[in-house]
Design an enzyme around this catalytic site. Structure first.
Site, PDB file in Angstrom:
ATOM      1  N   ASN A 334     -48.428  -6.684 -27.495  1.00  0.00           N
ATOM      2  CA  ASN A 334     -48.297  -5.382 -26.844  1.00  0.00           C
ATOM      3  C   ASN A 334     -48.547  -5.571 -25.349  1.00  0.00           C
ATOM      4  O   ASN A 334     -49.685  -5.630 -24.894  1.00  0.00           O
ATOM      5  CB  ASN A 334     -49.302  -4.411 -27.452  1.00  0.00           C
ATOM      6  CG  ASN A 334     -49.069  -3.007 -26.974  1.00  0.00           C
ATOM      7  OD1 ASN A 334     -48.668  -2.791 -25.834  1.00  0.00           O
ATOM      8  ND2 ASN A 334     -49.328  -2.045 -27.839  1.00  0.00           N
ATOM      9  N   ASP A 335     -47.451  -5.664 -24.607  1.00  0.00           N
ATOM     10  CA  ASP A 335     -47.538  -5.927 -23.168  1.00  0.00           C
ATOM     11  C   ASP A 335     -48.401  -4.917 -22.427  1.00  0.00           C
ATOM     12  O   ASP A 335     -48.839  -5.171 -21.308  1.00  0.00           O
ATOM     13  CB  ASP A 335     -46.130  -5.837 -22.545  1.00  0.00           C
ATOM     14  CG  ASP A 335     -45.290  -7.050 -22.877  1.00  0.00           C
ATOM     15  OD1 ASP A 335     -45.853  -8.138 -23.031  1.00  0.00           O
ATOM     16  OD2 ASP A 335     -44.053  -6.900 -22.985  1.00  0.00           O
ATOM     17  N   CYS A 336     -48.590  -3.770 -23.036  1.00  0.00           N
ATOM     18  CA  CYS A 336     -49.240  -2.677 -22.312  1.00  0.00           C
ATOM     19  C   CYS A 336     -50.705  -2.485 -22.693  1.00  0.00           C
ATOM     20  O   CYS A 336     -51.346  -1.539 -22.246  1.00  0.00           O
ATOM     21  CB  CYS A 336     -48.472  -1.381 -22.543  1.00  0.00           C
ATOM     22  SG  CYS A 336     -46.752  -1.558 -22.111  1.00  0.00           S
TER      23      CYS A 336
END
Ligand code: IFM
Length: 647
Positions: A334-336
Site C-alpha cells: 500500500n503505497d499510501c
C-alpha cells in the site's frame, strides 16, 4: 480498410486518414512548445508524407502513405483539425478538401484524402500505413511489400495465429460463458500487456514517471507464467539485477537506461522475488536458474539467484521494529501507508505476512531441490514471525494492519477510522499465519464490514482526517483509491483466502463482482471497458460508488488469472507435477480445462456429483487412478486427467 457497398446505388466516397506524429519525445512535445513548434518538418514527397524532424540525431523517418492515389494531404495538425475543432469534427473532413501544404515548424501530422468510386455490390480494400524506418529507400521497400496482393492479410493472419497459440495453452469450459470468454481470451491478453508494460506507459500512467515497478513486475509474472518461457527467465534476471547486495530492491527501474530508483526502500519489493521465482520454477522446471549468477545493482559483485533470494529474506529478517514485526519503511504494497515516521520505527504486519509466505515458499523450494541443509534455519524464522504476529497483531476478531512510529496500532477496532484492513485478513490466511479458526473469523469480518455489491473495500471505515503519522492514505477522499476504494488488486487475495478456507461459494461471489463483463450491466456507472480489469472502483463511502478508474495496467489482471486458475479451478503447477485442488462453487456440476504444463498438454475433466466446493475423491491419469492429488510429470505430449470431487 475493407469497404463494401451494400446500398442499391453507385457511391462516390471521400476517405480521410489522419495520424499525429511525435517529435521523438512525446512528453517534450506536449510541454515544450517553444521548441517543438519551431522544429517540426513534415512534407509530401512522391506518394508519401515524411516526418524527419531530428533525422540528424536519431536517423529515423516516420511516414504515412496509402495503397490508393490521394487527392490531397495535410502535414499540420492545425490545418487538418482546424481552429476550435477536434478529432470529432476535423476541418479537413468537413470541408471535403485538404490544404496540400508542407510544413517547416508546427505540429506535424499526416492526413490523406482518397477519392473512391464504389458501384453497387462492389467491395474494395484500401491500405493506410504509418511506420518508421531509417531511410526513404527502406520505407519504399516495406510499403510496397504491404501493397502487394495478399501480403497484409498474411501478416494479419500471423498476428492472429500468434495469439491463438497463446490462448490455446489454457482453454476452459465452465458453466459460466462470461468466465469462459474472459479466461480464454481477455484475461490472457491483459496479463501479457502488464507483463511487458508493468505500470509504465498507458493513458493513466506516464512511462517516464515510474518505468517498471519492482513489486508490480514480480507479481505480473504470476499469471502469464504458463504463456512465457525465455521471456520470463529474462524478466526475472532483469529484476534480480536491480536488487542491492543487502537484499532490498529498487522500487522501480527504466529498462533502456538501466537506472533504478528508490534508495529509500519499500518494505515489500524484494520479497516478491521469492514468489515470482518459485512460481517460475514450478511452472518451467528450470531449477538450473537458481545457479545463474547475477550482479547486484549497486556493486560489481555477483550472487547466484539462490543467494539473491536468501539475501531478500535476510533483509526482512533483520529489519524489524519494537514488536519484532518488519519495519514499514516508506511504504509496503500500500503505497499510501507511510508509517516510518521520524524515529523510523513504523512496522507493517502485512509485510510480516508476506515474509512468512515467502519463507514457506522458500522452504518448499529448498526441500524440492535438494537443499535440505537450509530448511531448519528458515523453518525457525517462519516459526518466530508466525508466533510474533499471532501474539501482537490479533485484535480479537481480526488482524491489525500495522503499528506507526509511536507504536500506535493501525487497523484495530480501537481506531476511529481504518478499523479493519482487507489485506491484513486475506494475507493472514494466504500466508499461513492464521489458524483455520482465526482465518475464518477474520474473513467473516471482512464480509461484514468491507463487502459491497461492487466488490470489497480495502478498509473500513474510510479516513476522514489527515493524519501525518499514517500517511497519504488519509488525504484521498473517502472511498477512493487506497482510502477505502474497492482496490481490485486486493480483492484477488480475498478470493484466494476464501479458496484456502474451502469456501468456494464466497470465493466465486467475490470473483464475479469484479469480472469486467459484469460491468456491462452497470456501464453508465462503471464507465471502464468491460473487457479489462481496472485498478480501482469507487467504494461504498464515495458518492460515485461503482465508478471504475485506471483500467489496463493493474496487478489485478495477473492475480485474477492466477487465483482463478490456481485456486478456483485448482490447477497448480508444482515442482514434481500438476496439483489438482479445485475450490469451485457448490452449484457447478464441474468443468473442463486444457492446459499446457511444461511440454505436455493436459486435458482435464472435473466432475462434482455431490455438489460440494472442493475435495478430490479420485484422479485418473490416462485411465489409471493415482494416489493423492498430484498428476505426476510425464514425457508424453498429451495426458487425459479425470477428476471426481467428493467427501
Ligand atoms: O501496490 C501498489 C502498486 O505498486 C501501484 N499501484 C498502487 C498499489 C497499491 O498502493
Amino acid at each position: 480498410l475493407h469497404l463494401k457497398n451494400e446500398t442499391t446505388e453507385d457511391l462516390d466516397l471521400s476517405l480521410f486518414s489522419y495520424a499525429e506524429f511525435s517529435i521523438f519525445d512525446a512528453a517534450n512535445d506536449r510541454d515544450n512548445y517553444q521548441y517543438t513548434y519551431n522544429i517540426a518538418t513534415c512534407y509530401k514527397e512522391d506518394s508519401y508524407i515524411f516526418h524527419d524532424t531530428l533525422y540528424c540525431l536519431y536517423k529515423i523517418i516516420a511516414y504515412h502513405c496509402s495503397s490508393h492515389q490521394f487527392q490531397g494531404f495535410d502535414c499540420d495538425r492545425e490545418d487538418f483539425i482546424g481552429p476550435y475543432n477536434t478529432e470529432a469534427n476535423p476541418r479537413g473532413v468537413l470541408a471535403g478538401r485538404l490544404n496540400n501544404k508542407n510544413i517547416s515548424g508546427g505540429n506535424p501530422c499526416g492526413a490523406l484524402h482518397v477519392d473512391l468510386s464504389l458501384s453497387e455490390g462492389k467491395e474494395e480494400d484500401i491500405l493506410f500505413i504509418i511506420g518508421i524506418e531509417e531511410t526513404k529507400e527502406a520505407i519504399k521497400k516495406v510499403s510496397q511489400r504491404y501493397f502487394s496482393p495478399g501480403y497484409t492479410e498474411e501478416r494479419l493472419q500471423e498476428v492472429k495465429d500468434y495469439w491463438r497459440q497463446i490462448f490455446d495453452r489454457f482453454i476452459i469450459e465452465t458453466p459460466s460463458s462470461e468466465i469462459n470468454s474472459f479466461i480464454n481470451v481477455w484475461n490472457p491478453y491483459q496479463i501479457r500487456t502488464t507483463f511487458y508494460l508493468s505500470r509504465g506507459a498507458s493513458i493513466y500512467e506516464g512511462g517516464i514517471r515510474r518505468g517498471m515497478g519492482y513489486r508490480d513486475s514480480n507479481q505480473d509474472t504470476l499469471g502469464p507464467a504458463y504463456q512465457l518461457d525465455d521471456e520470463l527467465h529474462g524478466l526475472l534476471s532483469e529484476l534480480l539485477s536491480f536488487q542491492y547486495e543487502d537484499g532490498k530492491a529498487c522500487h522501480g527501474y527504466f529498462k533502456m537506461s538501466r537506472e533504478g530508483y528508490g534508495e529509500d526502500p519499500y518494505s515489500d519489493d524484494h520479497l516478491w522475488l521469492i514468489l515470482s521465482i518459485t512460481n517460475y520454477i514450478k511452472e518451467s522446471g528450470d531449477t538450473a536458474f537458481l545457479d545463474k549468477k547475477i550482479p547486484y545493482y549497486e556493486s560489481t559483485k555477483e550472487g547466484t539467484v539462490f543467494q539473491h533470494m536468501e539475501q531478500a529474506l535476510e533483509f526482512s529478517r533483520v529489519n524489524y521494529g519494537d514488536h519484532h514485526i518488519p519495519l514499514a519503511f516508506h511504504a509496503d504494497w500500500n503505497d499510501c501507508l507511510n508509517l516510518r515516521g521520524p524515529r523510523g520505527k513504523g512496522e507493517s504486519v502485512w509485510v510480516g505476512f508476506l515474509y512468512h509466505r515467502a519463507l514457506l515458499e522458500f522452504i518448499e523450494l529448498c526441500r524440492m531441490t535438494g537443499k535440505e541443509d537450509r530448511v531448519k534455519k528458515y523453518e525457525e524464522d517462519a516459526r518466530k514471525i508466525k508466533e510474533i504476529i499471532n501474539s501482537h497483531a490479533w485484535d480479537g476478531y481480526w488482524y491489525v494492519r500495522a503499528f506507526d512510529d509511536n507504536g500506535r496500532v493501525i487497523g484495530s477496532n480501537k481506531n476511529k477510522y481504518g478499523k479493519i484492513f482487507l489485506n491484513a485478513q486475506s494475507w493472514a490466511v494466504y500466508s499461513g499465519v492464521a489458524s483455520l479458526e482465526r482465518g475464518k473469523c477474520a474473513m467473516d469480518m471482512v464480509r461484514k464490514h468491507c463487502f459491497s455489491e461492487h466488490g470489497l473495500a480495502l478498509l473500513w471505515p474510510a479516513f476522514r482526517e489527515y493524519d501525518r503519522s499514517i500517511g497519504s492514505i488519509t488525504f484521498y477522499p473517502p472511498g477512493l483509491k487506497e482510502n477505502a476504494g474497492i482496490f481490485c488488486h486486493a480483492n484477488t487475495w480475498a478470493i484466494l483466502a476464501e479458496c484456502i478456507l474451502g469456501r468456494g461459494d464466497i470465493a466465486m461471489e467475490y470473483y464475479m463482482r469484479l469480472l469486467p463483463p459484469h460491468a456491462n450491466e452497470i456501464a453508465t456507472l462503471h464507465k471502464s471497458e468491460p473487457y479489462v480489469y481496472a485498478q480501482v472502483i469507487a467504494g461504498p463511502e464515495h458518492q460515485d460508488f461503482g465508478l471504475a478508474r485506471n483500467s489496463w495496467l493493474t496487478g489485478t489482471a495477473s492475480w485474477m488469472f492466477y487465483v482463478f486458475t490456481h485456486y478456483i479451478l485448482g490447477i497448480r503447477p508444482f515442482y514434481n507435477g500438476l496439483i489438482i485442488d479445485p475450490c469451485i462453487p457448490s452449484y457447478w456440476e464441474g468443468f473442463t480445462a486444457k492446459r499446457q504444463f511444461r511440454k505436455t498438454m493436459y486435458t482435464m475433466t472435473v466432475k462434482n456429483p455431490e455438489k460440494i466446493c472442493g475435495g478430490v475423491k479420485t484422479i485418473a491419469v490416462d485411465g489409471k487412478v493415482v494416489q493423492g492429488n498430484i498428476v505426476p510429470l510425464t514425457s508424453g505430449k498429451e495426458v487425459k486427467v479425470e477428476v471426481v470431487l467428493g467427501k
